[in-house]
Design an enzyme around this catalytic site. Structure first.
Site, PDB file in Angstrom:
ATOM      1  N   SER A   1       0.803  -1.225   0.000  1.00  0.00           N
ATOM      2  CA  SER A   1       0.000   0.000   0.000  1.00  0.00           C
ATOM      3  C   SER A   1       0.836   1.276   0.000  1.00  0.00           C
ATOM      4  CB  SER A   1      -0.945   0.029   1.207  1.00  0.00           C
ATOM      5  OG  SER A   1      -0.214   0.045   2.427  1.00  0.00           O
TER       6      SER A   1
ATOM      7  N   ASP B   1      -2.827   8.834   7.563  1.00  0.00           N
ATOM      8  CA  ASP B   1      -3.819   7.942   8.173  1.00  0.00           C
ATOM      9  C   ASP B   1      -3.091   7.080   9.212  1.00  0.00           C
ATOM     10  OD1 ASP B   1      -2.542   5.862   6.821  1.00  0.00           O
ATOM     11  OD2 ASP B   1      -4.123   5.565   5.351  1.00  0.00           O
TER      12      ASP B   1
ATOM     13  N   HIS C   1       0.060   5.347   7.054  1.00  0.00           N
ATOM     14  CA  HIS C   1       0.845   5.880   5.942  1.00  0.00           C
ATOM     15  C   HIS C   1       1.275   7.331   6.162  1.00  0.00           C
ATOM     16  CE1 HIS C   1      -1.867   2.728   4.302  1.00  0.00           C
ATOM     17  NE2 HIS C   1      -0.727   2.331   3.720  1.00  0.00           N
TER      18      HIS C   1
END
Length: 379
Positions: free
Chosen positions: A49, A339, A342
């Site tokens: 991600s 978040d 990240h």
């Protein structure tokens, strides 16, 4: 991508000054064509991600970033599938090397000449191990990402021919980002996991390295000749771990220990492979230290905090996911984390700066500026 060639023929005449100027012009045009050809270096991205630019939008998975407020600071101000408030790591690297951003391989827009730019094969939730991220269901594990890379090369050959396709792949810059999920979403996912019963942290780290080595060797077999390999970041310091495992916001010791065992082993492994293949193909990126720089001294980097996520809920905004119902900070540029998992776009900018100009303790054996200088005339 054919190389342009302009030929002037002047039969039976002695070369005067004007003709010399014309021939000089021919040489300059040919050299400029070669330079332009080399300037558009392809870029391939593999991993999780941290580098997924939207492949998971096309997959049956819960690991998605396709709804607001993701993308709030992207030029379109809309979610793109990037796990960021704006640009992600591959985007910022592309900007620095003067390339278009790589499209997700699953994007229907990746056709024709766009293939020459490269492609992003990353998929949020995956790890080095195939059993990492099983809770996210339909994600692209590494063997699947490599399968798509082979498919991509077939499409590229159809577009530009076999010889040029090989040159593009061999001359490309490659980014590989793996490892964090194997700890956070596998070994440490539950208080007692199957992997934690099987291995101690040092044993698990060594096991991961053996599997990662296989992945990198397969990437080499597929034609990659210049690969940035990122280690794990400071997993114990991200807001999600502070929220669920720390008492007073201190970094979680077990996860930090895991990163500090895994990352030196990764550097050692890349050195061994480079020695084996006889070239500095793999470059180890010390993402742990790059992140710790602004985590331990956020104010020095212009952040008000490195503990609280901009978007989230609960303690440190680190509980659950970032959604339209989450708390959202008004200024993302003063938060180190976007978040619970990240870094923010601005924090990623500092990481990319280090990738380009970092010293040998964080870019081994060389930084990206050196790579670009060495490779400028190689392909």
């Amino acid at each position: 991508m054919k190389e342009a060639c302009i030929i002037f023929i002047f039969p039976g005449r002695e070369l005067g000054v004007p003709m010399k100027i014309l021939i000089i012009l021919v040489v300059v045009l040919t050299m400029s064509t070669k330079k332009a050809k080399g300037a558009t270096r392809a870029f391939f991205v593999f991993g999780d991600s941290l580098v997924d630019s939207g492949n998971n939008n096309y997959l049956p998975t819960t690991a998605r970033a396709d709804s607001p407020p993701y993308g709030i600071d992207y030029p379109s101000h809309r979610p793109t599938g990037r796990f960021s408030n704006g640009f992600n790591l591959p985007d910022l690297i592309s900007q620095h090397i003067g390339s278009e951003p790589t499209l997700p391989y699953l994007s229907p827009q990746l056709t024709g000449q766009k293939l020459l730019v490269g492609a992003n094969f990353a998929s949020a939730g995956i790890g080095i191990l195939n059993d990492t991220g099983v809770q996210f269901v339909g994600i692209l594990r590494m063997f699947q990402q490599f399968g798509l890379f082979e498919q991509y090369q077939g499409r590229l050959r159809e577009e530009v021919g076999a010889e040029e396709a090989k040159r593009i792949v061999n001359g490309a810059l490659v980014l590989m980002t793996l490892g964090g999920n194997d700890f956070v979403n596998n070994y440490f996912l539950t208080p007692v996991s199957a992997r934690s019963l099987q291995f101690t942290i040092p044993q698990f780290s060594r096991y991961l390295i053996t599997q990662y080595r296989n992945i990198l060797m397969r990437l080499y077999e597929l034609g990659a000749r210049r690969v940035l390999v990122t280690g794990t970041g400071p997993m114990g310091c991200v807001p999600s771990q502070l929220a669920t495992r720390s008492r007073n916001g201190e970094c979680v010791a077990e996860l930090q220990q895991a990163a500090q065992i895994f990352n030196p082993l990764l550097v050692q492994m890349t050195r061994e492979i480079n020695s084996q293949v006889g070239s500095d193909v793999f470059v180890a990126v010390n993402a742990f230290q790059m992140n710790m720089n602004f985590i331990t001294a956020p104010q020095r980097f212009g952040f008000v905090t490195s503990k609280i996520a901009c978007c989230g809920q609960g303690r440190f905004n680190g509980v659950g996911l970032c959604t339209s119902l989450s708390n959202l900070c008004p200024n993302r540029d003063v938060y180190a984390f976007w978040d619970p998992f990240h870094p923010s776009q601005r924090a990623l900018g500092f990481i990319v700066r280090d990738i380009f100009s970092g010293t040998s303790d964080i870019m081994t054996p060389m930084n990206l500026s050196t790579i670009m200088a060495i490779d400028s005339n190689m392909y």
